[in-house]
Design a protein around this motif. Structure first.
Motif, short mmCIF file in Angstrom:
data_model
loop_
_atom_site.label_atom_id
_atom_site.label_comp_id
_atom_site.label_asym_id
_atom_site.label_seq_id
_atom_site.Cartn_x
_atom_site.Cartn_y
_atom_site.Cartn_z
N ASN A 26 47.43 50.98 78.31
CA ASN A 26 47.00 52.26 78.90
C ASN A 26 48.02 52.81 79.90
N MET A 27 48.75 51.92 80.53
CA MET A 27 49.71 52.34 81.57
C MET A 27 51.10 52.63 81.00
N MET A 28 51.28 52.31 79.70
CA MET A 28 52.61 52.37 79.09
C MET A 28 53.30 53.72 79.32
N MET A 29 52.54 54.81 79.13
CA MET A 29 53.14 56.13 79.22
C MET A 29 53.11 56.69 80.65
N ILE A 30 52.45 55.97 81.53
CA ILE A 30 52.23 56.53 82.88
C ILE A 30 53.18 55.93 83.91
N LEU A 31 53.45 54.63 83.78
CA LEU A 31 54.30 53.96 84.77
C LEU A 31 55.77 54.03 84.38
N MET A 281 37.29 47.93 87.71
CA MET A 281 36.87 48.66 86.49
C MET A 281 37.75 48.28 85.31
N TRP A 282 39.06 48.10 85.55
CA TRP A 282 39.92 47.67 84.44
C TRP A 282 39.50 46.28 83.96
N GLY A 283 39.06 45.45 84.89
CA GLY A 283 38.58 44.12 84.50
C GLY A 283 37.36 44.24 83.60
N ALA A 284 36.38 45.05 84.01
CA ALA A 284 35.13 45.20 83.25
C ALA A 284 35.39 45.90 81.92
N PHE A 285 36.17 46.98 81.99
CA PHE A 285 36.41 47.75 80.76
C PHE A 285 37.17 46.91 79.73
N SER A 286 38.19 46.17 80.19
CA SER A 286 39.00 45.40 79.22
C SER A 286 38.14 44.32 78.55
N LEU A 287 37.26 43.68 79.31
CA LEU A 287 36.40 42.66 78.69
C LEU A 287 35.51 43.30 77.62
N ALA A 288 34.87 44.43 77.97
CA ALA A 288 33.96 45.06 77.00
C ALA A 288 34.71 45.58 75.78
N LYS A 315 33.54 56.96 76.70
CA LYS A 315 33.15 57.77 77.88
C LYS A 315 33.75 57.19 79.17
N TYR A 316 33.60 55.87 79.35
CA TYR A 316 34.10 55.30 80.61
C TYR A 316 35.60 55.08 80.60
N HIS A 317 36.18 54.96 79.40
CA HIS A 317 37.64 54.89 79.33
C HIS A 317 38.22 56.20 79.88
N ALA A 318 37.63 57.31 79.47
CA ALA A 318 38.12 58.62 79.93
C ALA A 318 38.01 58.72 81.45
N ARG A 319 36.87 58.30 81.99
CA ARG A 319 36.68 58.42 83.44
C ARG A 319 37.60 57.46 84.19
N LEU A 320 37.81 56.28 83.61
CA LEU A 320 38.67 55.29 84.27
C LEU A 320 40.13 55.75 84.26
N MET A 321 40.58 56.30 83.14
CA MET A 321 41.96 56.80 83.09
C MET A 321 42.14 57.93 84.09
N SER A 322 41.14 58.81 84.18
CA SER A 322 41.28 59.97 85.08
C SER A 322 41.39 59.51 86.53
#
Ligand SMILES: Cc1cc2nc3c(=O)[nH]c(=O)nc-3n(C[C@H](O)[C@H](O)[C@H](O)COP(=O)(O)OP(=O)(O)OC[C@H]3O[C@@H](n4cnc5c(N)ncnc54)[C@H](O)[C@@H]3O)c2cc1C
Length: 423
Positions: A26-31, A281-288, A315-322
């Motif tokens: 997810n961070m590949m294009m951002i960092l 949130m990245w911890g929770a999202f990645s597990l799910a 839905k939560y991926h979008a909110r987490l990325m934002s």
């Protein structure tokens, strides 16, 4: 994990390496390449430790306070202040938030304990004035040889922290402190407490002091653990000061300076809490996300069932990325202004409202997102086979630490008033 329910390949899918993999993609294009290399270095250290502690078994059974020296030896306790004795990794708000994201994916309750130690590091780092006593404390805390805590909240003064009642009295060679603090994260385990007290309860602003109290040689500083089941791996205490003596050489702020230090600390603290919530949130999202691609029900990966794949994960991926991108932008702006912020009155800090907004948003989102991701994993989400229960625990206390939602909104509303006056 006493009893393993999941097949080995499902459990293996949710290993730390893959959680970092989800985050990295997810961070590949951002960092930038430099930031990516820095994050990968931190992740490599966590992966080594993960093997050493026996993966999930270690997270479930270890005393996290035994890991402080490991974290300190690699510069993993904080990246937001200069290390006076070492210069090994990046420093700054962005470096700190990337450290948080990595450490929270590794273990959110351990990072919470580190975070409380950082709250004692920050004032020492900014107010040691070259004194050997405080420089020694600073290096010990950064190296994880000592554990720190911050004493602001009192049994009768929570949100209204400024009107504190713990009493300071000036005596020959230092200050005597009397009174109780509460909810002090780490205090039952801590060696050092950065404590605030007032000379005059009727005039807290101009009489507030801050000093560094040492349990080792100050018998007047003790702590009793209080029960907070959501974060049961972290020791949180009622902290008692009974004729506790702090020598002048350990005072970080004299009368009135304590008040400025209190406010100076709140902006980085709140940005730090937002960072830590996003890491959780990245911890929770990645597990799910990982689980939903290996777990099948009704003949399909559960990700393919729209109620999971779209209504929760997408839905939560979008909110987490934002929110991740918003905080990265804030950290970049903070770093760019770092020099301008030196010596500025904490009340003129342009980041006050943004720090409160980010803290309030992230604290609410981490609770909601973690709950949804946990339940996207069904029974697995609530067992100790993954770190999800550790994340769920910290998500429950996110709103209250560093000031509740209403306090952040109060700051926000006052800022709007000031903003309009300035037009
Ligand atoms: C797990 C945990 C760790 C903590 N760690 C530390 C620590 O390390 N060091 C430390 O000093 N403190 C720590 N705290 C304390 C924390 O900062 C306080 O709990 C918090 O500031 C709220 O204070 P309170 O609990 O007394 O709630 P109260 O102030 O009693 O608030 C109760 C409710 O009233 C609302 N309220 C209060 N005033 C207003 C207002 N003016 N307008 C609208 N609503 C209002 C609040 O929003 C809240 O909903 C910790 C707390 C917890 C739970």
């Amino acid at each position: 994990m006493k009893t393993q329910l999941l097949e080995d390949e499902v459990l293996d899918m949710m290993k730390l390496e893959n959680q970092f993999g989800v985050f990295n993609s997810n961070m590949m294009m951002i960092l930038s390449d430099e930031d990516k290399a820095y994050v990968e270095k931190l992740q490599g250290l966590c992966l080594e430790q993960e093997e050493k502690i026996g993966r999930i078994q270690g997270h479930n059974t270890a005393d996290y306070y035994d890991w402080f020296e490991w974290a300190g030896s690699h510069g993993l306790i904080t990246r937001s202040v200069d290390y006076p004795h070492r210069d090994d990794l990046e420093i700054g708000m962005k470096a700190e938030l990337l450290r948080c994201w990595t450490m929270d994916i590794f273990n959110p309750q351990f990072n919470m304990a580190l975070g409380a130690s950082v709250l004692s590091i920050n004032p020492i780092s900014h107010h040691h004035n070259g004194r050997e006593t405080l420089l020694k404390d600073l290096t010990d805390l950064l190296d994880g040889k000592k554990i720190g805590c911050i004493g602001i909240t009192e049994p009768k003064r929570g949100s209204d922290a400024v009107n504190m009642t713990v009493k300071a009295e000036k005596v020959d060679g230092g200050y005597v402190i009397n009174g109780d603090k509460c909810y002090t994260t780490n205090s039952p385990k801590a060696d050092i407490c950065a404590v605030y007290a007032v000379l005059n309860e009727e005039d807290t602003r101009s009489t507030m002091v801050q000093g560094i109290s040492h349990k080792e040689w100050d018998r007047g500083f003790t702590a009793e653990r209080i029960g907070i089941p959501s974060v049961n791996k972290v020791h949180i205490g009622k902290t008692i000061f009974k004729d506790s003596f702090i020598p002048d050489d350990y005072m970080t702020g004299g009368p009135g300076e304590g008040y400025n230090i209190l406010f100076e600390g709140l902006v980085p603290e709140r940005i730090g809490i937002a960072a830590t919530n996003i890491g959780q949130m990245w911890g929770a999202f990645s597990l799910a996300a990982l689980y939903s691609t290996v777990r099948k029900q009704f003949g399909e990966k559960i990700l393919r069932h729209q109620a999971v794949g779209m209504s929760v994960l997408a839905k939560y991926h979008a909110r987490l990325m934002s929110i991740s991108m918003a905080l990265l932008k804030l950290a970049d702006a903070y770093d760019a202004k770092r020099e301008d912020l030196v010596g500025i009155s904490p009340f003129m800090n342009p980041f006050v409202a943004n720090a409160s907004h980010m803290k309030e948003e992230a604290a609410q989102l981490v609770h909601e997102l973690t709950y949804e991701c946990m339940h996207a994993m069904g029974g697995t989400g609530v067992t100790d086979q993954t770190k999800m229960p550790l994340i769920q625990g910290v998500s429950e206390i996110a709103e209250v630490v560093g000031g509740t939602r209403n306090v952040q909104l109060l700051i926000g509303s006052r800022t709007i008033n000031t903003m309009i006056k300035m037009i």
